[in-house]
Design a protein around this motif. Structure first.
Motif, PDB file in Angstrom:
ATOM      1  N   THR A 108       0.837  -1.191   0.000  1.00  0.00           N
ATOM      2  CA  THR A 108       0.000   0.000   0.000  1.00  0.00           C
ATOM      3  C   THR A 108       0.867   1.234   0.000  1.00  0.00           C
ATOM      4  O   THR A 108       2.083   1.160   0.042  1.00  0.00           O
ATOM      5  N   CYS A 109       0.232   2.411  -0.019  1.00  0.00           N
ATOM      6  CA  CYS A 109       0.975   3.672   0.036  1.00  0.00           C
ATOM      7  C   CYS A 109       0.842   4.332   1.398  1.00  0.00           C
ATOM      8  O   CYS A 109       0.831   5.556   1.500  1.00  0.00           O
ATOM      9  N   TYR A 110       0.724   3.528   2.443  1.00  0.00           N
ATOM     10  CA  TYR A 110       0.811   4.028   3.810  1.00  0.00           C
ATOM     11  C   TYR A 110       2.261   3.834   4.252  1.00  0.00           C
ATOM     12  O   TYR A 110       2.619   2.802   4.805  1.00  0.00           O
ATOM     13  N   LEU A 111       3.099   4.826   3.971  1.00  0.00           N
ATOM     14  CA  LEU A 111       4.534   4.674   4.165  1.00  0.00           C
ATOM     15  C   LEU A 111       4.987   5.144   5.539  1.00  0.00           C
ATOM     16  O   LEU A 111       4.338   5.988   6.169  1.00  0.00           O
ATOM     17  N   VAL A 112       6.118   4.595   5.943  1.00  0.00           N
ATOM     18  CA  VAL A 112       6.735   4.961   7.216  1.00  0.00           C
ATOM     19  C   VAL A 112       8.059   5.661   6.910  1.00  0.00           C
ATOM     20  O   VAL A 112       8.881   5.123   6.174  1.00  0.00           O
ATOM     21  N   PRO A 113       8.293   6.880   7.421  1.00  0.00           N
ATOM     22  CA  PRO A 113       9.570   7.564   7.167  1.00  0.00           C
ATOM     23  C   PRO A 113      10.744   6.743   7.704  1.00  0.00           C
ATOM     24  O   PRO A 113      10.569   5.962   8.645  1.00  0.00           O
ATOM     25  N   PRO A 114      11.963   6.935   7.111  1.00  0.00           N
ATOM     26  CA  PRO A 114      12.268   7.925   6.084  1.00  0.00           C
ATOM     27  C   PRO A 114      11.723   7.544   4.716  1.00  0.00           C
ATOM     28  O   PRO A 114      11.717   6.368   4.348  1.00  0.00           O
ATOM     29  N   GLY A 197      -0.950  -1.230  -9.493  1.00  0.00           N
ATOM     30  CA  GLY A 197      -0.272  -2.521  -9.548  1.00  0.00           C
ATOM     31  C   GLY A 197       1.183  -2.445  -9.115  1.00  0.00           C
ATOM     32  O   GLY A 197       1.873  -3.461  -9.101  1.00  0.00           O
ATOM     33  N   THR A 198       1.673  -1.248  -8.788  1.00  0.00           N
ATOM     34  CA  THR A 198       3.038  -1.086  -8.284  1.00  0.00           C
ATOM     35  C   THR A 198       2.981  -0.592  -6.840  1.00  0.00           C
ATOM     36  O   THR A 198       1.915  -0.257  -6.334  1.00  0.00           O
ATOM     37  N   GLN A 199       4.128  -0.496  -6.203  1.00  0.00           N
ATOM     38  CA  GLN A 199       4.208   0.068  -4.861  1.00  0.00           C
ATOM     39  C   GLN A 199       4.622   1.536  -4.900  1.00  0.00           C
ATOM     40  O   GLN A 199       4.965   2.122  -3.872  1.00  0.00           O
ATOM     41  N   PHE A 200       4.551   2.132  -6.085  1.00  0.00           N
ATOM     42  CA  PHE A 200       4.919   3.546  -6.203  1.00  0.00           C
ATOM     43  C   PHE A 200       3.734   4.421  -5.803  1.00  0.00           C
ATOM     44  O   PHE A 200       2.576   4.111  -6.102  1.00  0.00           O
ATOM     45  N   CYS A 201       4.043   5.524  -5.122  1.00  0.00           N
ATOM     46  CA  CYS A 201       3.003   6.403  -4.586  1.00  0.00           C
ATOM     47  C   CYS A 201       3.114   7.798  -5.185  1.00  0.00           C
ATOM     48  O   CYS A 201       4.192   8.250  -5.568  1.00  0.00           O
ATOM     49  N   TRP A 202       1.975   8.478  -5.221  1.00  0.00           N
ATOM     50  CA  TRP A 202       1.931   9.865  -5.682  1.00  0.00           C
ATOM     51  C   TRP A 202       1.327  10.760  -4.605  1.00  0.00           C
ATOM     52  O   TRP A 202       0.431  10.332  -3.864  1.00  0.00           O
ATOM     53  N   THR A 203       1.805  11.982  -4.540  1.00  0.00           N
ATOM     54  CA  THR A 203       1.138  13.040  -3.807  1.00  0.00           C
ATOM     55  C   THR A 203       1.210  14.291  -4.667  1.00  0.00           C
ATOM     56  O   THR A 203       1.758  14.247  -5.778  1.00  0.00           O
ATOM     57  N   LEU A 204       0.671  15.412  -4.183  1.00  0.00           N
ATOM     58  CA  LEU A 204       0.625  16.638  -4.975  1.00  0.00           C
ATOM     59  C   LEU A 204       1.498  17.714  -4.342  1.00  0.00           C
ATOM     60  O   LEU A 204       1.663  17.769  -3.124  1.00  0.00           O
ATOM     61  N   TYR A 205       2.024  18.583  -5.223  1.00  0.00           N
ATOM     62  CA  TYR A 205       2.706  19.796  -4.773  1.00  0.00           C
ATOM     63  C   TYR A 205       1.759  20.956  -5.067  1.00  0.00           C
ATOM     64  O   TYR A 205       1.580  21.351  -6.216  1.00  0.00           O
ATOM     65  N   TYR A 206       1.132  21.470  -4.020  1.00  0.00           N
ATOM     66  CA  TYR A 206       0.122  22.526  -4.161  1.00  0.00           C
ATOM     67  C   TYR A 206       0.830  23.833  -4.508  1.00  0.00           C
ATOM     68  O   TYR A 206       1.581  24.374  -3.709  1.00  0.00           O
ATOM     69  N   GLU A 207       0.571  24.359  -5.720  1.00  0.00           N
ATOM     70  CA  GLU A 207       1.315  25.522  -6.202  1.00  0.00           C
ATOM     71  C   GLU A 207       0.522  26.826  -6.322  1.00  0.00           C
ATOM     72  O   GLU A 207       1.129  27.891  -6.385  1.00  0.00           O
ATOM     73  N   PRO A 208      -0.814  26.842  -6.388  1.00  0.00           N
ATOM     74  CA  PRO A 208      -1.519  28.108  -6.598  1.00  0.00           C
ATOM     75  C   PRO A 208      -1.312  29.104  -5.457  1.00  0.00           C
ATOM     76  O   PRO A 208      -1.174  28.714  -4.297  1.00  0.00           O
ATOM     77  N   ASN A 231      -7.303   7.047  -3.623  1.00  0.00           N
ATOM     78  CA  ASN A 231      -6.710   6.082  -4.550  1.00  0.00           C
ATOM     79  C   ASN A 231      -5.639   5.267  -3.814  1.00  0.00           C
ATOM     80  O   ASN A 231      -4.876   5.812  -3.015  1.00  0.00           O
ATOM     81  N   PRO A 232      -5.556   3.950  -4.051  1.00  0.00           N
ATOM     82  CA  PRO A 232      -4.584   3.122  -3.331  1.00  0.00           C
ATOM     83  C   PRO A 232      -3.133   3.547  -3.542  1.00  0.00           C
ATOM     84  O   PRO A 232      -2.264   3.184  -2.744  1.00  0.00           O
ATOM     85  N   ASN A 233      -2.856   4.289  -4.613  1.00  0.00           N
ATOM     86  CA  ASN A 233      -1.489   4.736  -4.881  1.00  0.00           C
ATOM     87  C   ASN A 233      -1.250   6.186  -4.486  1.00  0.00           C
ATOM     88  O   ASN A 233      -0.257   6.787  -4.891  1.00  0.00           O
ATOM     89  N   PHE A 234      -2.160   6.751  -3.655  1.00  0.00           N
ATOM     90  CA  PHE A 234      -1.934   8.098  -3.131  1.00  0.00           C
ATOM     91  C   PHE A 234      -1.219   7.975  -1.796  1.00  0.00           C
ATOM     92  O   PHE A 234      -1.636   7.229  -0.911  1.00  0.00           O
ATOM     93  N   LEU A 235      -0.143   8.721  -1.640  1.00  0.00           N
ATOM     94  CA  LEU A 235       0.724   8.609  -0.473  1.00  0.00           C
ATOM     95  C   LEU A 235       0.020   9.018   0.820  1.00  0.00           C
ATOM     96  O   LEU A 235      -0.624  10.065   0.878  1.00  0.00           O
ATOM     97  N   HIS A 236       0.162   8.183   1.852  1.00  0.00           N
ATOM     98  CA  HIS A 236      -0.335   8.470   3.199  1.00  0.00           C
ATOM     99  C   HIS A 236       0.802   8.309   4.211  1.00  0.00           C
ATOM    100  O   HIS A 236       1.646   7.419   4.072  1.00  0.00           O
ATOM    101  N   VAL A 237       0.807   9.144   5.218  1.00  0.00           N
ATOM    102  CA  VAL A 237       1.716   9.023   6.357  1.00  0.00           C
ATOM    103  C   VAL A 237       0.899   9.253   7.620  1.00  0.00           C
ATOM    104  O   VAL A 237       0.052  10.158   7.658  1.00  0.00           O
ATOM    105  N   ASN A 238       1.132   8.449   8.625  1.00  0.00           N
ATOM    106  CA  ASN A 238       0.360   8.526   9.875  1.00  0.00           C
ATOM    107  C   ASN A 238      -1.151   8.422   9.616  1.00  0.00           C
ATOM    108  O   ASN A 238      -1.958   9.051  10.294  1.00  0.00           O
ATOM    109  N   GLY A 239      -1.511   7.637   8.601  1.00  0.00           N
ATOM    110  CA  GLY A 239      -2.920   7.421   8.288  1.00  0.00           C
ATOM    111  C   GLY A 239      -3.579   8.543   7.513  1.00  0.00           C
ATOM    112  O   GLY A 239      -4.766   8.466   7.202  1.00  0.00           O
TER     113      GLY A 239
END
Length: 377
Positions: A108-114, A197-208, A231-239
């Motif tokens: 999943t994309c519930y990652l633990v730092p670093p 289908g991969t373990q790669f995750c995405w998040t956004l860089y808010y620019e406006p 989305n299952p491939n959207f990055l989460h940290v601490n839930g």
């Protein structure tokens, strides 16, 4: 060790590597319970050893609700180039191994730092032309002057980018996002689909820029939640879903407080630093610096960012010349820092020439280029 409990999805065994210490191995498994009956988790062992086992139960909870959006729409500025840097390739040092970043549990994309992440720009083909200049870059990307439009083979390019980032042990891409309905917005769903289908995750860089105050922020957070964050491939940290915020949208302690109030704890916010940020009474989850003209930036306790170079398409000389030996040193220092966020500036910002994506100017035998080779270790 071989787990013997039925009904569990078992994760890979992990073994400590502390030099001189007695090794410790850990095997874990999980399952979604359908009843409150007794639970057991055990394993068989190939040799005699001291052992212990345990079961932990978690109650499923829904995501924390976001504030109700205000109808005022978020402006959509047209992407303009970010800070400043430069490149000129040097000989490739032999890369020293770099430890793999923390794994994503259970795919999943519930990652633990670093966490190792790279800033990513989904604004092509539009930004290959700037101020009448084409191509608006000093370099020649290995994939050519590509388009990320689905009708032009964009999905295949995005998948190849994900493969390249994973080769560089990059776990997540931080995609530049310029607001609801912007051109970058229309490509986020494609990036998530490419990662499926991969373990790669995405998040956004808010620019406006924030011109609508907390109402604009609440509207955009609700939009991102409803369109992407589940989305299952959207990055989460601490839930929580992760969101990076550029300085155009936050530059003072007052701005930080506005973001935290509008967010109400719904997202894991990682804001760009500014002078005096550590003294703000209202603090986000984390801080980062974006400065591609600087080889390395260390925000102690928060993040470590590195750039391979900065050579803007419209400038006569680089602000940060490329040097593969220096890049090797920066990667080593970044990993050694153990900071929770280890950031690559950037994967593919070609206008400013800060990309680690492969190019003819730094190609290598791996096909991924010198800078990703060094990240790979």
């Amino acid at each position: 060790m071989t787990p013997t409990a039925a009904g569990y999805t078992n994760l890979a065994q992990q073994t400590s590597t502390n030099a001189g210490a007695t090794p410790v191995s850990l095997v874990t498994g999980y399952q979604l319970l359908s009843s409150t009956s007794d639970q057991h988790f055990g394993a068989s062992f190939g040799k005699a050893m001291y052992w212990a086992s345990g079961v932990t139960l978690f109650r499923m909870a829904g995501p924390r609700p976001l504030p109700s959006p205000s109808p005022s729409p978020s402006p959509t500025p047209s992407p303009s180039a970010s800070p400043s840097p430069s490149p000129s390739p040097s000989p490739t040092p032999s890369p020293s191994p770099s430890p793999s970043p923390s794994p994503s549990p259970s795919g999943t994309c519930y990652l633990v730092p670093p966490i190792r992440a790279a800033f990513y720009y989904p604004w092509y083909p539009e930004n290959w032309t700037e101020s009448g200049i084409y191509p608006a870059t000093r370099f020649n990307p290995g994939s050519g002057f590509y388009s990320l439009d689905p009708s032009s083979g964009g999905l295949a390019i995005e998948r190849s980018h994900i493969t390249a980032m994973q080769y560089g042990r990059i776990q997540a891409g931080i995609a530049s996002w310029w607001g609801q309905g912007s051109k970058t917005d229309t490509r986020i769903a494609d990036l998530l689909a490419a990662a499926s289908g991969t373990q790669f995750c995405w998040t956004l860089y808010y620019e406006p820029a924030i011109t609508g105050g907390s109402a604009q922020i609440a509207s955009d957070l609700a939009y991102i939640q409803s369109h992407y964050a589940t989305n299952p491939n959207f990055l989460h940290v601490n839930g929580k879903p992760v969101l990076f915020v550029y300085s155009r949208a936050v530059a003072t302690c007052t701005d930080t407080a506005t973001w935290n109030t509008a967010n109400n704890g719904g997202y894991y916010l990682n804001l760009q630093v500014f002078g005096g940020y550590t003294g703000c009474a209202s603090q986000p989850d984390n801080w980062h610096q974006y400065g591609a003209a600087v080889a390395a930036d260390h925000q102690s306790g928060y993040s470590y960012s590195i750039s391979p170079g900065f050579y803007k398409y419209s400038e006569a000389s680089p602000r940060l010349a490329r040097d593969a030996a220096r890049w090797q040193q920066n990667v080593t220092a970044m990993v050694a820092s153990r900071e929770p966020w280890q950031l690559i500036t950037t994967f593919n910002e070609w206008l400013e020439g800060s990309s680690v994506e492969n190019a003819s100017e730094w190609q290598s035998a791996s096909g991924q280029g010198v800078y990703l080779d060094i990240l790979h270790g």
